[in-house]
Each structure stands twice: as structure tokens, then as C-alpha cells.
Design a protein around this motif. Structure first.
Motif, PDB file in Angstrom:
ATOM      1  N   SER A  77      58.125 -37.488 -17.599  1.00 44.61           N
ATOM      2  CA  SER A  77      57.855 -37.848 -18.992  1.00 44.61           C
ATOM      3  C   SER A  77      58.684 -39.072 -19.333  1.00 44.61           C
ATOM      4  N   ALA A  78      58.189 -39.894 -20.246  1.00 42.32           N
ATOM      5  CA  ALA A  78      58.946 -41.093 -20.632  1.00 42.32           C
ATOM      6  C   ALA A  78      58.520 -41.544 -22.023  1.00 42.32           C
ATOM      7  N   LEU A  79      59.481 -42.113 -22.744  1.00 45.25           N
ATOM      8  CA  LEU A  79      59.174 -42.640 -24.079  1.00 45.25           C
ATOM      9  C   LEU A  79      58.412 -43.938 -23.993  1.00 45.25           C
ATOM     10  N   GLU A  80      58.608 -44.676 -22.907  1.00 45.49           N
ATOM     11  CA  GLU A  80      57.840 -45.901 -22.693  1.00 45.49           C
ATOM     12  C   GLU A  80      57.683 -46.128 -21.191  1.00 45.49           C
ATOM     13  N   ILE A  81      56.650 -46.865 -20.844  1.00 46.11           N
ATOM     14  CA  ILE A  81      56.414 -47.190 -19.438  1.00 46.11           C
ATOM     15  C   ILE A  81      56.984 -48.581 -19.217  1.00 46.11           C
ATOM     16  N   ASP A  82      58.136 -48.618 -18.563  1.00 48.99           N
ATOM     17  CA  ASP A  82      58.813 -49.910 -18.415  1.00 48.99           C
ATOM     18  C   ASP A  82      59.071 -50.280 -16.959  1.00 48.99           C
ATOM     19  N   LYS A  83      58.420 -49.567 -16.041  1.00 47.05           N
ATOM     20  CA  LYS A  83      58.538 -49.914 -14.619  1.00 47.05           C
ATOM     21  C   LYS A  83      57.332 -49.333 -13.888  1.00 47.05           C
ATOM     22  N   PRO A  84      57.105 -49.765 -12.644  1.00 43.97           N
ATOM     23  CA  PRO A  84      55.971 -49.215 -11.900  1.00 43.97           C
ATOM     24  C   PRO A  84      56.073 -47.694 -11.801  1.00 43.97           C
ATOM     25  N   TYR A 133      55.459 -45.571  -9.526  1.00 47.24           N
ATOM     26  CA  TYR A 133      56.008 -44.961  -8.315  1.00 47.24           C
ATOM     27  C   TYR A 133      57.537 -44.938  -8.322  1.00 47.24           C
ATOM     28  N   LYS A 134      58.140 -45.702  -9.248  1.00 42.59           N
ATOM     29  CA  LYS A 134      59.601 -45.729  -9.311  1.00 42.59           C
ATOM     30  C   LYS A 134      60.172 -44.615 -10.202  1.00 42.59           C
ATOM     31  N   TYR A 135      59.317 -43.853 -10.861  1.00 47.50           N
ATOM     32  CA  TYR A 135      59.810 -42.761 -11.706  1.00 47.50           C
ATOM     33  C   TYR A 135      60.128 -41.535 -10.847  1.00 47.50           C
ATOM     34  N   GLY A 136      61.187 -40.807 -11.252  1.00 41.99           N
ATOM     35  CA  GLY A 136      61.528 -39.541 -10.611  1.00 41.99           C
ATOM     36  C   GLY A 136      61.625 -39.677  -9.112  1.00 41.99           C
ATOM     37  N   THR A 137      60.969 -38.777  -8.412  1.00 43.72           N
ATOM     38  CA  THR A 137      61.011 -38.764  -6.939  1.00 43.72           C
ATOM     39  C   THR A 137      59.698 -39.230  -6.333  1.00 43.72           C
ATOM     40  N   ILE A 138      58.857 -39.867  -7.123  1.00 46.29           N
ATOM     41  CA  ILE A 138      57.477 -40.105  -6.685  1.00 46.29           C
ATOM     42  C   ILE A 138      57.421 -40.849  -5.353  1.00 46.29           C
ATOM     43  N   ASP A 139      58.158 -41.958  -5.238  1.00 45.90           N
ATOM     44  CA  ASP A 139      58.031 -42.753  -4.007  1.00 45.90           C
ATOM     45  C   ASP A 139      58.537 -41.997  -2.786  1.00 45.90           C
ATOM     46  N   SER A 140      59.626 -41.252  -2.942  1.00 41.25           N
ATOM     47  CA  SER A 140      60.137 -40.522  -1.767  1.00 41.25           C
ATOM     48  C   SER A 140      59.184 -39.390  -1.387  1.00 41.25           C
ATOM     49  N   LEU A 141      58.540 -38.762  -2.359  1.00 41.97           N
ATOM     50  CA  LEU A 141      57.577 -37.704  -2.016  1.00 41.97           C
ATOM     51  C   LEU A 141      56.355 -38.286  -1.312  1.00 41.97           C
ATOM     52  N   LEU A 142      55.937 -39.482  -1.719  1.00 39.18           N
ATOM     53  CA  LEU A 142      54.812 -40.138  -1.039  1.00 39.18           C
ATOM     54  C   LEU A 142      55.171 -40.414   0.425  1.00 39.18           C
ATOM     55  N   LYS A 143      56.375 -40.937   0.619  1.00 41.71           N
ATOM     56  CA  LYS A 143      56.821 -41.248   1.989  1.00 41.71           C
ATOM     57  C   LYS A 143      56.864 -39.977   2.834  1.00 41.71           C
ATOM     58  N   GLN A 144      57.414 -38.911   2.233  1.00 44.02           N
ATOM     59  CA  GLN A 144      57.526 -37.653   2.972  1.00 44.02           C
ATOM     60  C   GLN A 144      56.147 -37.072   3.304  1.00 44.02           C
ATOM     61  N   SER A 145      55.187 -37.279   2.407  1.00 50.90           N
ATOM     62  CA  SER A 145      53.854 -36.725   2.641  1.00 50.90           C
ATOM     63  C   SER A 145      53.272 -37.233   3.955  1.00 50.90           C
ATOM     64  N   VAL A 146      53.465 -38.511   4.225  1.00 49.56           N
ATOM     65  CA  VAL A 146      52.945 -39.081   5.477  1.00 49.56           C
ATOM     66  C   VAL A 146      53.678 -38.468   6.672  1.00 49.56           C
ATOM     67  N   GLU A 147      54.993 -38.304   6.529  1.00 46.94           N
ATOM     68  CA  GLU A 147      55.766 -37.668   7.615  1.00 46.94           C
ATOM     69  C   GLU A 147      55.251 -36.261   7.904  1.00 46.94           C
ATOM     70  N   GLN A 148      54.753 -35.603   6.841  1.00 45.86           N
ATOM     71  CA  GLN A 148      54.374 -34.193   6.980  1.00 45.86           C
ATOM     72  C   GLN A 148      52.992 -33.986   7.597  1.00 45.86           C
ATOM     73  N   LEU A 149      52.391 -35.071   8.068  1.00 54.79           N
ATOM     74  CA  LEU A 149      51.145 -34.932   8.838  1.00 54.79           C
ATOM     75  C   LEU A 149      51.390 -34.177  10.139  1.00 54.79           C
ATOM     76  N   GLN A 150      52.587 -34.341  10.678  1.00 61.19           N
ATOM     77  CA  GLN A 150      52.946 -33.675  11.936  1.00 61.19           C
ATOM     78  C   GLN A 150      54.059 -32.681  11.648  1.00 61.19           C
ATOM     79  N   THR A 151      53.735 -31.409  11.672  1.00 52.17           N
ATOM     80  CA  THR A 151      54.755 -30.398  11.405  1.00 52.17           C
ATOM     81  C   THR A 151      54.987 -29.527  12.635  1.00 52.17           C
ATOM     82  N   GLN A 152      56.117 -28.846  12.618  1.00 51.27           N
ATOM     83  CA  GLN A 152      56.416 -27.883  13.685  1.00 51.27           C
ATOM     84  C   GLN A 152      56.894 -26.590  13.050  1.00 51.27           C
TER      85      GLN A 152
END
Lengths: 428, 460
Positions: free
Chosen positions: A190-197, A199-218
């Protein structure tokens, strides 16, 4: 009638109908919402809504209703209904309404959204994901702006007006490469204004990166008892057990394991967390409690000691305990000493738990569930993403077995959470 | 809600348009340890319109239901789709499949409606029975309520429908203290219909309550499950959640388009040949299902969807847009919860088809496993990995029921778990107490027989 006059009319009608105490609230809201489906901008929604709530106490009996109309006939019908409901109920001395407070007006956020800017931000997010993480499929993403104007009055003289405007963004995504599919993951800010891209909010970019890593699980090598390092996205599932357990429902039934623990140690001394609905640190807080009191900030657990239950008027009266100064939520967990990357180095064998798909905890705090979007840790290193792995433990015991709390924290707009490690969890 | 045709507004349509007027009515009485802690009634109604043009959608809603507000909602949703089209015209020329259906149904009670006092007195009588007979209980939490969903629909394809679908719910959560900590159990009753058609005398529930308290005491003395992969029997009362969570969600066509693993398996063997799984539209074996849908909220006649037939994945559940994408027919699964919600692909009544085994033979076939009889919440995943909570279950040792187990969770990869199914009972049990969450809530029905399979169980 304008909104305030409508609320006053309703309150007056309730009194004329015989209510000894009454509460009336009216919220008019407008939402603009852009939706991405399957990676494409697909739907634009504008919705208007009205919520008119009224509750009454007559002969110490209580009834409540809500409608989404404000014409005189609808209000009069609802007044009759709620009075009949109250009269048909049972008396309870614990029913009451908020005491008189000075009339106040609160406001935050924009009055209206720029839908072109909303579209541009969401489109840029979609383009960013496509170009940076081509294996990711955005199952759905919603960007919205909610503006609401609320009036709250009661027969004790409470008279509040609240205007709020808030942006929200919540993406849900997975990765797909040939026949390999990752677990979906999601987050929200949540945000009072949108002042940056976005993907830079919260953990969004790191979760995106991890999602690709999670294609191969053990699978994990074996069943063991170890540590889990719970990420900020996942921590709310565990803290929610404590805050739920000290709230009206569990406390009144007597099922709370913390019912007699005020000012006593309930967690490891490393843990301190607050409910700060009116702090500048929290964008998406609130000004007025559901009972009609001006919300205040409070500390719930300080150095492991429970400092307040989260009781409303009814719960406090019923249990002869103090009313909480807020409704909970807007949670800020105080930071620890070391970054989460250093905490991982101290874990001999365990998991980085990024999403928990589990059953609701038992009344005694027992939990079990699947470790989703998570990683196996061994000898202080993240080894690989995992699948088909369950964790089991007891939340009460887990909070007494905190290993470390990270110095880095994530601001989601509605809460600020660190990473916390818990010892002694069964991993299978 | 005033039931009248919406076709008089068709002149305000300029593109493909769905126009819906809807009212949801909720009422609830809650008793906690004998005190009324909830006595609430809510009514929400309004109008919404959704417009499709060149691959984009516009939607708008308003709580006021007048000629002017209805026309303005159509206009606003049309402007919204035009806004989207000015931003992106890459899907210009997309057309939705046309469907036309007409159906009116009112499933409301024909009896006189009782007032809230009647239901407060009813629930207090049930509570008094529990308090008097089982004073050792730590808490009693009883909820009695209902949800009415009333919808009128008109679409530019010419579909026109009206439905009034009520659901009644009576639920209780009881707890007992064991070693200083609470242990609880919950049970729901109810289903399709108003309270007046589903809930009769307080004494009708006394024997069920006695059995529930007995289970609670067994659970209080229960043991932790031994975590790991185990042979289990999912009782008929909870097989439905396996149908819903494990397979149902992965075969909703919007999730398939979003990357669900089921998209790779169409016409492949995904389960034991014993498994047939169907999302029933409205009728099973001549009886009305818990959540009957005759015409969906896009104006498509609802039909049964055979998702798995004899172990082979045969079909997904569709709305118009996914049917366009997959070049197939919509199945009537598009449903919206509130007037301000757009229709999404949702399950209706998802169930495994019964087999031929007896529950006793199934239990006797397991040397070391679990018989799982009550469930809580559940969740699905794009990988078909599912989990759901187990709130009552028993050990099976050497073919016999053993000790009760404490609350736990089971999980598995659905398409792997279903390949391990080697016995299915001839029972059939439907439930509809729960709500499914997928952007919006929606009532769903689920059902099935008892199923023997291997799953991962949480524990110690």
C-alpha cells in the motif's frame, strides 16, 4: 441531505425508535482498479459503493445492521429492522458504545487518482517483468486507488469525519520453462503515492527473481529438526496467531493461551512489536477504531513481555480488562542486530521460509503446513529451492525459540517486518 | 430485490455488454458461552455492467438501482473499455463466443420467514443443551446464519436470467482444556436453502453434538501424527476438498492460462483409472447440488464439466474469454460474488464419482496409516501441490482404527497423489459450508466418496 446530515438523521431516527445507545456510520467510496491477466492489461474497473452501518442497544440488548443505500425509506426500514433485532436478542451488561470525544476530522492521501499514471506504472511493471524475467508469467496483478469519505457518530456525542486515499498493488506470478512450473507467489503493498517503479516496492523484485530460481526444486534430504528463517512476506502468518489470540474472539471464549499473560513473558526477549495505526511510518493505518475511539499507537510485546491485549469495548467489559487503544494491525516489528544474510550464515540446517501454506493453527498453537517458494539451508548457505516439504511446530514454542531478528526490514505500507529465525521446527 | 427484466436497457449497449442487478443478504446470530456476541443483518445491492471490446474489458458498478444509474453504469463501463483500447489496440478484432440462455429460478423458502428472535431462541436452546450436558467444556461458540444471492442478468447476446439462491449455515466450535491448553473441534450443518428449510428443531442436533463432544475428547487425548509420506483414507466428508483444492483450481482455464501445470496434461493420464472428477453445474444423480448454477453471470447455460474421466484429464472449466483462447465452448463457470464484482471462472459443485469399495475394507487394507475425517482450510498451487488442514483423524494400525490424532495438515502433488488411489468407496457426501477465495469469495459445493491414497502428513 449531505453525508453528515444523513448520519445525523439516522442517529436521530434510532433514538426516536427507542434506542438507548446507538452508533451510525456512513462511508462512500470510489475505487479505480486496473487488472493484468496472463501478462496483459485487460480490465479497468471503476466502482462506487456506500456502506451505512447502524447498531443499537436497547434494554442492554444489541442489534446491528448495514445497508448500502442512503435514501430515507431504506434508512427507515433499516432502523425498524435493527430495533426489532435488538429487542429480540438477549441482554448483556457488557454492551456499550464509545464515550464522548471531541469532534475531529482526519485526512490523508490523494482525493483522486490519475488513471493515466496508474496505467503507465502498471504497464512499465509488465514490461519490466517481461524483459528482466522472461520465464515469469504474471497470472494476475491489480493496481487500485481507493478513496473513501466516512462519517461516524454515536449518541454519546462522538462525531468524526475521515477522508482517505490509498494506492494498492498486488501481483501474483509464477515461472514456466517448458514443462517446469514454479509455485505461484504473490505479495502486496500500500502507498499514499506512487513515486517509484512498482517492482521496487516491498519485496516484489526479489520475489520475482526467486520465482525463476524455483523452476528447479529438490526435496530435502531427510526429515530433521532445524531452524526456519521466516521472511517478511511470511512473518504475518505467525505474528497473526499472537494478535488473534489476544483479541476479543479468542479471549472471550477462553481459548486464548495468552489470556492470563498480561505483563508476562510470552516470547523470547529479542522480540518487540507495536501496533502503530497513526504513525507516519505506516502509510495504510487508520484514524478511528471500529468501536469509535480515536486510534492511538501501542506496543503489544516489549522484549518478549505482553503489554496489552487487543480488546474492544465488549471484550474489555466482559473480561473486566482494559480496552485496547487500537484495533491492532499496522504492525511494526523492531529490528535486530544483523542483516538476514548474516543470519543465514549461522544456520547449520534449516529452511528459508518464504511462503507458508498451512492449516489454521490449533487453539494450542500447533501448526503444520507446506513450505512454499522456500529454500533449503545447510552449513550457513542457501543450497536450493525446495518442493514437497512440510514444517510442523507450535507457534508459542517457536516464539520462545527465536534465534535472531534481522536488522533489515521491509515496508509493505501496512506493516514493517524483518526476517526472524525460529529454532526447533520439524521439517519433513 | 425487485425482479424485473433488464432488457429495456439494451439500447444503451454499444459493444458486448453484461448488465447485472444483484442483492446479497446476510444474517448471523452468534452465541459465545451463552452470550449473544453477534446479532447482525446486512444487505448490499446494486448494478454493474461489464463491456468487452478488442480484447479489453471495462467494468463499473453503483449501489443505486434506478433507470439513470443503470444507464450511467453501462456508460461508465463502456468508457472504461474505450480507455483501455486507446492504450492498447493489439488485440483488436477479438470476439467472444456468443451464448444465449434464458432461465428463472427461485430457490427461496415457500414457508413464512422467522424473525431474528426465533433464531436467537433456537440457538440458545441448543447451547443450553450443550452447557447442561457437557459442563466440562471450556468454550461453546455457535453461529447460525444465511446468505441469499439474488441476481438478474441481461447480456447483449440476448441472455436473460434471474436466480435467487439461498444458503443456510449452522456451525459450532467447541473446546476443552487439556494440560492447560485448549483443544477445539468444529462442525457445520446446512446447505442450499433458507434456514426455515434446513434447520428445524434444536433436538435434531443433540445426537450430532454428543458425537462431536466424543470426538473432541478423543482428540484431546490424541497424539501427533508421525510426519512423512503415509497411506491414508480421506473420509467421504473431506474428499470434496481434495477435488476442489487439488485438482479443481488447477483446471480453471484462467489458471491454466496463467501457467498451471494442468495445461501440459490435457488428454493425458493424470490419475488412477478409478478417478473420475466432475464439476457439476446444478444436478447430481437427480438431486439439486449444494450450489446450483443454471445460467452463469456471462449468460452462458451452465453444463457439467468432466475434468477427469477414468484417470485422463479431459477438460478445463471456462468462461467466454478463456473459451475464445482455447477455441472451445464456455462451460458456464463465470460467477461473481457481489454486485460490484466481475465474473471469474469459479467451481460450482466439484466431486469425485463414487467407486465400489466399502470403507471397512479400505481401513482393513492399511497396516500403518491414517483415517482422516474432518478438514479445515485448504490451498492449491499452480504446480498442483495442495494442502489442507486436518482437524480430526485417527491412526490406522494393522487394519484397525487406533488413537485420535491432533490437528495437522496434509499435502501432496495432486497429479501424483491421484495416481496412488487404489480404492474408492461407494459413498457420496456433499458439503457447502465453505467459501472459496480467488480475488473474490464465492460459495462452492464439493463432494465425493472415501478415497485411499498416499499423502505427506505433517506432525512430529
Amino acid at each position: 441531505m449531505n453525508q453528515k446530515e444523513t448520519v445525523s438523521y439516522c442517529l436521530d431516527a434510532l433514538k426516536k425508535a427507542g434506542a438507548e445507545k446507538a452508533v451510525c456510520s456512513l462511508t462512500n467510496s470510489e475505487k479505480k482498479e486496473l487488472n493484468v491477466e496472463f501478462g496483459e492489461m485487460s480490465l479497468f474497473r471503476t466502482t462506487f459503493d456506500t456502506s451505512m452501518g447502524m447498531s443499537v442497544i436497547v434494554d442492554q440488548k444489541k442489534g446491528a445492521t448495514s445497508i448500502n443505500k442512503t435514501d430515507k425509506d431504506s434508512i427507515d426500514t433499516a432502523v425498524k429492522l435493527v430495533m426489532d433485532m435488538a429487542r429480540g436478542s438477549q441482554p448483556d451488561d457488557a454492551y456499550d458504545i464509545a464515550e464522548n470525544q471531541s469532534p475531529q476530522t482526519f485526512s490523508k492521501g490523494d482525493e483522486s487518482a490519475n488513471q493515466d499514471k496508474m496505467y503507465q506504472s502498471l504497464e512499465e511493471f509488465v514490461d519490466y517483468v517481461k524483459s528482466t524475467y522472461p520465464q515469469i508469467q504474471i497470472e494476475a496483478a491489480t493496481m487500485d486507488f481507493n478513496h473513501s469519505k466516512s462519517f461516524f457518530q454515536n449518541t454519546n456525542g462522538v462525531d468524526f469525519e475521515v477522508r482517505e486515499g490509498m494506492y494498492g498493488f498486488s501481483p501474483m506470478f509464477l515461472s514456466k520453462d517448458g514443462k517446469n512450473t514454479s509455485s505461484f507467489n504473490y505479495t502486496g503493498v500500500s502507498a499514499l503515492e506512487i513515486d517509484k517503479p512498482l517492482y521496487k516496492y516491498g519485496t516484489i523484485d526479489s520475489l520475482l527473481k526467486q520465482s525463476v530460481e524455483q523452476l528447479q526444486t529438490q526435496n530435502i534430504p531427510e526429515k530433521f529438526v532445524g531452524q526456519i528463517l521466516v521472511t517478511p512476506d511470511c512473518l504475518g502468518d505467525f505474528l497473526g496467531f499472537i494478535t488473534g489470540d489476544i483479541s476479543d474472539g479468542k479471549m472471550i471464549t477462553g481459548n486464548s493461551i495468552y489470556k492470563n499473560k498480561l505483563n508476562k513473558q510470552i516470547t523470547h526477549p529479542k522480540l518487540t512489536f507495536h501496533s502503530h495505526p497513526v504513525s507516519n511510518e505506516i502509510a495504510d493505518g487508520y484514524f478511528v477504531t471500529s468501536d469509535g475511539y480515536i486510534a492511538e499507537n501501542s506496543t503489544i510485546v516489549k522484549n518478549g513481555i505482553l503489554k496489552t491485549h487487543l480488546l474492544g469495548i465488549y471484550g474489555a467489559n466482559k473480561l473486566e480488562k482494559n480496552r485496547a487503544v487500537n484495533d491492532g494491525g499496522a504492525t511494526i516489528v523492531e529490528a535486530g542486530d544483523n542483516p538476514h544474510s548474516d543470519i543465514i550464515k549461522n544456520i547449520e540446517k534449516g529452511l528459508l521460509l518464504a511462503r507458508f501454506s498451512g492449516g489454521n493453527p490449533s487453539s494450542n498453537g500447533d501448526i503444520s503446513g507446506v513450505a512454499k517458494n522456500s529454500y533449503y539451508i545447510e552449513n550457513g548457505e542457501i543450497k536450493y529451492p525446495i518442493s514437497e516439504t512440510m514444517i510442523s511446530g507450535n507457534i508459542q514454542e517457536m516464539f520462545n525459540n527465536i534465534g535472531e531478528i534481522s536488522s533489515d526490514r521491509i515496508d509493505f505500507g501496512y506493516c514493517i517486518f524483518p526476517w526472524i529465525s525460529f529454532k526447533g521446527v520439524t521439517i519433513s | 430485490m425487485k425482479h424485473e427484466s433488464l432488457n429495456k436497457y439494451k439500447d444503451s449497449f454499444t459493444h458486448y455488454t453484461e448488465l447485472r442487478v444483484q442483492e446479497n443478504r446476510n444474517n448471523r446470530v452468534q452465541l459465545t458461552n451463552g452470550d449473544v456476541t453477534g446479532n447482525v443483518a446486512t444487505t448490499e445491492s446494486g448494478v454493474s455492467a461489464r463491456v468487452f471490446k478488442d480484447g479489453n474489458w471495462g467494468f463499473s458498478s453503483n449501489p443505486n438501482i434506478t433507470d439513470d444509474s443503470i444507464v450511467s453504469v453501462v456508460k461508465a463501463s463502456t468508457e472504461n473499455v474505450q480507455f483501455m483500447n486507446t492504450k492498447d489496440s493489439s488485440r483488436c478484432g477479438y470476439f467472444l463466443p456468443e451464448t444465449k440462455a434464458n432461465y428463472d429460478i427461485d430457490l427461496g423458502t415457500k414457508k413464512d420467514r422467522q424473525n431474528q428472535k426465533y433464531w436467537v431462541d433456537f440457538i440458545r436452546e441448543v447451547d443450553a443443551y450443550i452447557e447442561n450436558k457437557f459442563p466440562e467444556l471450556l468454550s461453546r461458540n455457535l453461529v447460525l446464519g444465511g446468505l441469499d444471492m439474488e441476481k438478474s442478468l441481461y447480456t447483449s447476446d440476448g441472455s436473460e436470467s434471474y436466480s435467487m439462491t439461498p444458503r443456510a449455515l449452522f456451525a459450532m466450535a467447541l473446546s476443552i482444556e487439556k494440560d492447560g491448553a485448549p483443544v477445539s473441534i468444529m462442525n457445520p450443518w446446512g446447505g442450499l436453502g433458507h434456514l426455515e428449510d434446513k434447520i428445524f428443531q434444536p433436538s435434531d442436533y443433540f445426537s450430532d453434538i454428543d458425537a462431536l463432544v466424543e470426538k473432541l475428547k478423543q482428540k484431546a487425548d490424541g497424539v501427533h501424527a508421525n510426519a512423512g509420506m503415509k497411506d491414508v483414507i480421506l473420509d467421504a466428508d473431506l474428499a470434496g476438498i481434495l477435488a476442489h483444492e487439488a485438482i479443481g483450481h488447477t483446471t480453471e482455464a484462467d489458471l491454466v492460462l496463467g501457467g498451471s501445470v494442468a495445461g501440459d496434461f490435457l488428454n493425458q493420464e493424470v490419475a488412477s483409472p478409478l478417478i473420475t472428477l466432475i464439476d457439476y453445474a446444478n444436478t447430481y444423480d437427480g438431486e439439486t447440488c449444494p450450489v446450483p448454477v443454471y445460467v452463469d453471470d456471462e449468460g452462458t447455460k451452465s453444463e457439467d464439466v468432466t475434468i477427469i474421466k477414468d484417470g485422463v484429464l479431459k477438460r478445463f472449466m471456462h468462461n467466454k474469454d478463456s473459451a475464445r483462447h482455447f477455441e472451445t465452448e464456455p462451460t458456464g463457470n463465470a460467477r461473481a460474488f457481489e454486485f460490484s464484482d466481475e465474473p471469474l471462472i469459479r467451481m460450482r459443485n466439484t466431486a469425485f464419482v463414487p467407486g465400489t469399495s466399502s470403507l471397512d475394507d479400505m481401513i482393513a487394507s492399511i497396516d500403518d496409516g491414517y483415517y482422516l475425517v474432518k478438514t479445515g482450510n485448504g490451498q492449491a498451487d499452480s504446480t498442483s501441490e495442495f494442502m489442507f488442514a486436518i482437524t480430526m483423524g485417527y491412526e490406522i494400525k494393522n487394519g484397525k482404527i487406533g488413537r485420535a490424532i491432533k490437528d495437522t495438515t496434509i499435502s501432496g502433488i495432486a497429479f501424483d497423489v491421484l495416481k496412488t488411489v487404489d480404492m474408492i468407496s461407494s459413498d457420496m457426501s456433499w458439503s457447502s459450508a465453505g467459501m472459496c477465495g480467488k480475488k473474490q469469495l464465492i460459495p462452492v459445493g464439493m463432494g465425493g466418496p472415501a478415497i485411499k491414497c498416499k499423502v505427506n502428513i505433517g506432525g512430529r
